[in-house]
Design an enzyme around this catalytic site. Sequence first.
Site, short mmCIF file in Angstrom:
data_model
loop_
_atom_site.label_atom_id
_atom_site.label_comp_id
_atom_site.label_asym_id
_atom_site.label_seq_id
_atom_site.Cartn_x
_atom_site.Cartn_y
_atom_site.Cartn_z
N GLY A 232 0.77 -1.24 0.01
CA GLY A 232 -0.20 -0.04 -0.16
C GLY A 232 0.97 1.20 -0.12
O GLY A 232 1.48 1.46 0.98
N TRP B 233 -0.20 6.60 4.50
CA TRP B 233 0.09 5.85 5.91
C TRP B 233 1.08 4.76 5.60
O TRP B 233 2.15 4.53 6.34
CB TRP B 233 -1.19 5.20 6.46
CG TRP B 233 -1.13 4.60 7.81
CD1 TRP B 233 -1.79 3.40 8.40
CD2 TRP B 233 -0.15 5.06 9.04
NE1 TRP B 233 -1.33 3.31 9.66
CE2 TRP B 233 -0.52 4.11 10.10
CE3 TRP B 233 0.87 5.93 9.17
CZ2 TRP B 233 0.32 4.20 11.21
CZ3 TRP B 233 1.45 6.06 10.24
CH2 TRP B 233 1.35 5.10 11.29
N LYS C 46 -13.77 4.97 15.86
CA LYS C 46 -13.65 6.26 16.02
C LYS C 46 -13.87 7.06 14.75
O LYS C 46 -14.14 8.24 14.82
CB LYS C 46 -12.24 6.53 16.69
CG LYS C 46 -11.07 5.90 15.75
CD LYS C 46 -10.53 7.03 15.00
CE LYS C 46 -9.42 6.31 13.73
NZ LYS C 46 -9.11 6.98 12.81
N ARG D 129 -9.61 12.45 7.45
CA ARG D 129 -10.55 12.72 6.24
C ARG D 129 -11.91 12.43 6.76
O ARG D 129 -12.98 13.11 6.07
CB ARG D 129 -10.10 11.46 5.42
CG ARG D 129 -9.03 11.68 4.58
CD ARG D 129 -8.57 10.68 3.79
NE ARG D 129 -8.27 9.33 4.10
CZ ARG D 129 -7.10 9.03 4.58
NH1 ARG D 129 -6.05 9.64 4.41
NH2 ARG D 129 -7.01 7.72 4.94
#
EC number: 1.1.1.94
Length: 303
Positions: A8, A12, A163, A227
């Site tokens: 990925g 991050w 969250k 975001r």
Amino acid sequence: MTILTILGGGAWGSALANLGGKKGSRVNLWSRSSSVNLESVITGADVVVSAVSMKGVGATVDRLLALELSPSTIIVTVTKGLDPASTRTPSQIWQNAFPNNSIVVLSGPNLSEEIQQGLPAATVAASLDLAAAKQVQNIYSSDIFRVYVNEDPLGTELGGTLKNVFAIAAGVCDGLQLGTNAKSALLTRALPEMIRVGVRLGARAETFYGLSGLGDLLATCNSPLSRNYRVGFGLAKGKSLEQILQELQSTAEGVNTTNVLIDLANQRGIEVPVSRQVYRLLNGEITPEQAVLSLMERTLKPE
């Protein structure tokens, strides 16, 4: 030397590649859009970190299954979301596919843009295999990144996942300029809602009071770098969800998580009043102002 492969190439994933390199690991970074051969970066890897979006987890798992990953390779997942089809978390999907590999969840109040700037942060490496969690702790701990360990990967993962739903609500709160009192009340009520869901799904309540629960909740609900916060803020300013997501040009996992969470809550009879209003808002059933009013008009009860 530890061989560390990041799957990925988003914000991050790139941050985790940089952090891994600080301790001298040999780091390979792979993404679906890169020309790098996946098998070449998987072969011999001591640790594989999955930093793909929730919708990409299934395809990534399938690709690694075809490559016959070594049972000694530790799989670290940093994806925050719930699978719409199975309602499983990423670590559950990975563990089901690779029952002989140690699975570690890495999660905490970690806004990738701040970490890329070299600002200090802390996180949690959680696994049923504590030795594997400690190995990840050693790989990633540095003078700007402190890593703790625990043995509750599900709770650690759900804290980082749930969250995002409340970050949308927090963005609405700030977008409507409702003030500090309202937002403090929102975040205070969000925590027991997270715990209620987590415990019903098999997590430990105390995990949610740590970095991956309360810590991540505070970071994500108070930063325009989030975001999901920006989704709520945009909705409060009258933008459509489609417009907001287009402007973000990246994934806001809280949107999908909210939809899956409400399915779970309905199936299991879990009370999730804040999440339910976020769901109604995202699906165009109510306005941001009506969502706030619905929460304020709930039946009076003891705290």
